[in-house]
Motif scaffolding. Structure first.
Motif, PDB file in Angstrom:
ATOM      1  N   THR A  62       0.799  -1.233   0.000  1.00  0.00           N
ATOM      2  CA  THR A  62       0.000   0.000   0.000  1.00  0.00           C
ATOM      3  C   THR A  62       0.831   1.283   0.000  1.00  0.00           C
ATOM      4  O   THR A  62       0.281   2.371  -0.122  1.00  0.00           O
ATOM      5  N   LYS A  63       2.128   1.164   0.147  1.00  0.00           N
ATOM      6  CA  LYS A  63       2.970   2.352   0.360  1.00  0.00           C
ATOM      7  C   LYS A  63       2.864   3.381  -0.772  1.00  0.00           C
ATOM      8  O   LYS A  63       2.992   4.581  -0.548  1.00  0.00           O
ATOM      9  N   GLY A  64       2.606   2.925  -1.977  1.00  0.00           N
ATOM     10  CA  GLY A  64       2.525   3.842  -3.114  1.00  0.00           C
ATOM     11  C   GLY A  64       1.168   4.500  -3.292  1.00  0.00           C
ATOM     12  O   GLY A  64       0.989   5.333  -4.190  1.00  0.00           O
ATOM     13  N   LEU A  65       0.210   4.161  -2.444  1.00  0.00           N
ATOM     14  CA  LEU A  65      -1.151   4.665  -2.613  1.00  0.00           C
ATOM     15  C   LEU A  65      -1.237   6.182  -2.484  1.00  0.00           C
ATOM     16  O   LEU A  65      -1.917   6.844  -3.276  1.00  0.00           O
ATOM     17  N   SER A  66      -0.541   6.749  -1.509  1.00  0.00           N
ATOM     18  CA  SER A  66      -0.580   8.205  -1.326  1.00  0.00           C
ATOM     19  C   SER A  66      -0.043   8.935  -2.546  1.00  0.00           C
ATOM     20  O   SER A  66      -0.613   9.932  -3.000  1.00  0.00           O
ATOM     21  N   THR A  67       1.054   8.435  -3.108  1.00  0.00           N
ATOM     22  CA  THR A  67       1.618   9.025  -4.326  1.00  0.00           C
ATOM     23  C   THR A  67       0.631   8.910  -5.475  1.00  0.00           C
ATOM     24  O   THR A  67       0.409   9.876  -6.218  1.00  0.00           O
ATOM     25  N   LEU A  68       0.027   7.758  -5.610  1.00  0.00           N
ATOM     26  CA  LEU A  68      -0.918   7.513  -6.695  1.00  0.00           C
ATOM     27  C   LEU A  68      -2.101   8.479  -6.627  1.00  0.00           C
ATOM     28  O   LEU A  68      -2.534   9.028  -7.649  1.00  0.00           O
ATOM     29  N   ARG A  69      -2.586   8.727  -5.433  1.00  0.00           N
ATOM     30  CA  ARG A  69      -3.761   9.594  -5.284  1.00  0.00           C
ATOM     31  C   ARG A  69      -3.430  11.073  -5.506  1.00  0.00           C
ATOM     32  O   ARG A  69      -4.335  11.873  -5.734  1.00  0.00           O
ATOM     33  N   LYS A  70      -2.156  11.429  -5.444  1.00  0.00           N
ATOM     34  CA  LYS A  70      -1.761  12.793  -5.774  1.00  0.00           C
ATOM     35  C   LYS A  70      -1.789  13.024  -7.286  1.00  0.00           C
ATOM     36  O   LYS A  70      -1.911  14.150  -7.758  1.00  0.00           O
ATOM     37  N   ILE A  71      -1.669  11.933  -8.028  1.00  0.00           N
ATOM     38  CA  ILE A  71      -1.615  12.021  -9.499  1.00  0.00           C
ATOM     39  C   ILE A  71      -2.967  11.756 -10.122  1.00  0.00           C
ATOM     40  O   ILE A  71      -3.363  12.425 -11.084  1.00  0.00           O
ATOM     41  N   TYR A  72      -3.701  10.782  -9.595  1.00  0.00           N
ATOM     42  CA  TYR A  72      -4.965  10.354 -10.200  1.00  0.00           C
ATOM     43  C   TYR A  72      -6.118  10.451  -9.196  1.00  0.00           C
ATOM     44  O   TYR A  72      -5.929  10.232  -7.994  1.00  0.00           O
ATOM     45  N   ASP A  73      -7.275  10.731  -9.706  1.00  0.00           N
ATOM     46  CA  ASP A  73      -8.499  10.726  -8.908  1.00  0.00           C
ATOM     47  C   ASP A  73      -9.087   9.324  -8.987  1.00  0.00           C
ATOM     48  O   ASP A  73      -9.815   8.997  -9.926  1.00  0.00           O
ATOM     49  N   VAL A  74      -8.729   8.491  -8.022  1.00  0.00           N
ATOM     50  CA  VAL A  74      -9.114   7.078  -8.073  1.00  0.00           C
ATOM     51  C   VAL A  74      -9.923   6.697  -6.845  1.00  0.00           C
ATOM     52  O   VAL A  74      -9.723   7.230  -5.756  1.00  0.00           O
ATOM     53  N   ALA A  75     -10.823   5.746  -7.037  1.00  0.00           N
ATOM     54  CA  ALA A  75     -11.544   5.146  -5.917  1.00  0.00           C
ATOM     55  C   ALA A  75     -10.678   4.029  -5.350  1.00  0.00           C
ATOM     56  O   ALA A  75      -9.945   3.361  -6.081  1.00  0.00           O
ATOM     57  N   VAL A  76     -10.740   3.833  -4.042  1.00  0.00           N
ATOM     58  CA  VAL A  76      -9.964   2.783  -3.381  1.00  0.00           C
ATOM     59  C   VAL A  76     -10.941   1.802  -2.734  1.00  0.00           C
ATOM     60  O   VAL A  76     -11.859   2.208  -2.015  1.00  0.00           O
ATOM     61  N   TYR A  77     -10.729   0.511  -2.988  1.00  0.00           N
ATOM     62  CA  TYR A  77     -11.574  -0.532  -2.422  1.00  0.00           C
ATOM     63  C   TYR A  77     -10.725  -1.451  -1.559  1.00  0.00           C
ATOM     64  O   TYR A  77      -9.707  -1.992  -2.016  1.00  0.00           O
ATOM     65  N   ALA A  78     -11.118  -1.611  -0.306  1.00  0.00           N
ATOM     66  CA  ALA A  78     -10.369  -2.441   0.632  1.00  0.00           C
ATOM     67  C   ALA A  78     -11.279  -2.841   1.784  1.00  0.00           C
ATOM     68  O   ALA A  78     -12.353  -2.260   1.977  1.00  0.00           O
ATOM     69  N   ALA A  79     -10.826  -3.806   2.581  1.00  0.00           N
ATOM     70  CA  ALA A  79     -11.588  -4.218   3.756  1.00  0.00           C
ATOM     71  C   ALA A  79     -11.279  -3.336   4.958  1.00  0.00           C
ATOM     72  O   ALA A  79     -11.962  -3.403   5.966  1.00  0.00           O
ATOM     73  N   ASP A  80     -10.254  -2.496   4.847  1.00  0.00           N
ATOM     74  CA  ASP A  80      -9.839  -1.619   5.931  1.00  0.00           C
ATOM     75  C   ASP A  80     -10.168  -0.178   5.548  1.00  0.00           C
ATOM     76  O   ASP A  80      -9.752   0.305   4.491  1.00  0.00           O
ATOM     77  N   LEU A  81     -10.881   0.523   6.402  1.00  0.00           N
ATOM     78  CA  LEU A  81     -11.332   1.874   6.102  1.00  0.00           C
ATOM     79  C   LEU A  81     -10.182   2.856   5.877  1.00  0.00           C
ATOM     80  O   LEU A  81     -10.237   3.698   4.992  1.00  0.00           O
ATOM     81  N   GLY A  82      -9.123   2.742   6.646  1.00  0.00           N
ATOM     82  CA  GLY A  82      -8.017   3.699   6.546  1.00  0.00           C
ATOM     83  C   GLY A  82      -6.763   3.089   5.961  1.00  0.00           C
ATOM     84  O   GLY A  82      -5.737   2.997   6.627  1.00  0.00           O
ATOM     85  N   VAL A  83      -6.797   2.674   4.709  1.00  0.00           N
ATOM     86  CA  VAL A  83      -5.656   2.022   4.077  1.00  0.00           C
ATOM     87  C   VAL A  83      -4.539   3.038   3.847  1.00  0.00           C
ATOM     88  O   VAL A  83      -4.723   4.018   3.128  1.00  0.00           O
ATOM     89  N   ALA A  84      -3.400   2.819   4.484  1.00  0.00           N
ATOM     90  CA  ALA A  84      -2.246   3.708   4.342  1.00  0.00           C
ATOM     91  C   ALA A  84      -2.659   5.164   4.554  1.00  0.00           C
ATOM     92  O   ALA A  84      -2.215   6.066   3.857  1.00  0.00           O
ATOM     93  N   LYS A  85      -3.541   5.385   5.528  1.00  0.00           N
ATOM     94  CA  LYS A  85      -4.040   6.720   5.878  1.00  0.00           C
ATOM     95  C   LYS A  85      -4.817   7.371   4.737  1.00  0.00           C
ATOM     96  O   LYS A  85      -4.881   8.592   4.627  1.00  0.00           O
ATOM     97  N   ASN A  86      -5.391   6.559   3.871  1.00  0.00           N
ATOM     98  CA  ASN A  86      -6.223   7.041   2.774  1.00  0.00           C
ATOM     99  C   ASN A  86      -7.641   6.515   2.965  1.00  0.00           C
ATOM    100  O   ASN A  86      -7.830   5.358   3.341  1.00  0.00           O
TER     101      ASN A  86
END
Length: 199
Positions: A62-86
């Protein structure tokens, strides 16, 4: 459907870019690290990244998720509400989503972690750390190990033998190969005869 494989050398974890070839819409599974190579695949091919699927909330996935969300407007699907603080759209149990022109089935498979999810797109299972080629994911107790093995037998090994497994670490494999060679499942008392017929 086209699948691009990307490895995060820092944690030797696998990331997958899955593309609906007709529309060019795409999803990423387990963005452990967002590299120039991965971004080039998206931008160079003109893909539209719409969503991120997380198999479990461990930093190597999950470490790259924060970087990814700075570049793209993406929906995130997971079983954990706060994945990598996202923030994420929480999914539980099992079901099907329609994302980026793809039918994405999912089911919970705890044991390696409490939030472990497996995603199925087409004939491919994205299993995170629940199962790898020849072994299963690490567990914190004998109870978690039994839970994981039970889930693998009932939810993964019940699939057709030619179903492809794309794990969170290591090379891809198949359901048929794991029925025959996965030492953790076989040693755990796996009944090969029970799953000898394709379903």
């Amino acid at each position: 459907m086209k699948i691009y494989f990307h490895i995060n050398i820092d944690s030797f974890s696998n990331c997958y870019l899955v593309v609906d070839e007709q529309s060019g819409r795409a999803v990423i599974i387990d963005p452990g690290k967002i590299s120039e190579e991965l971004l080039s695949k998206i931008e160079g091919n003109g893909y539209t990244l719409e969503a991120v699927l997380i198999t479990h909330n461990h930093s190597g996935h999950t470490k790259g998720l924060s970087t990814l969300r700075k570049i793209y407007d993406v929906a995130v699907y997971a079983a954990d509400l706060g994945v990598a603080k996202n923030p994420a759209s929480v999914i539980r149990g099992e079901g099907t989503l329609r994302i980026a022109g793809l039918n994405v089935s999912y089911f919970s498979l705890p044991g390696h972690s409490s939030d472990s999810m497996v995603f199925k797109i087409g004939n491919v299972l994205f299993t995170g750390d629940t199962i790898e080629a020849g072994t299963i994911g690490g567990t914190s107790s004998s109870y978690a190990r039994r839970t994981l093995i039970f889930g693998i037998r009932s939810k993964i090994l019940s699939q057709h033998d030619d179903t492809i497994i794309m794990p969170g670490h290591g090379p891809m494999t198949s359901v048929g190969a794991e029925k025959m060679f996965n030492i953790d499942v076989v040693r755990g008392g796996y009944n090969k005869k029970r799953f000898s017929e394709k379903r």
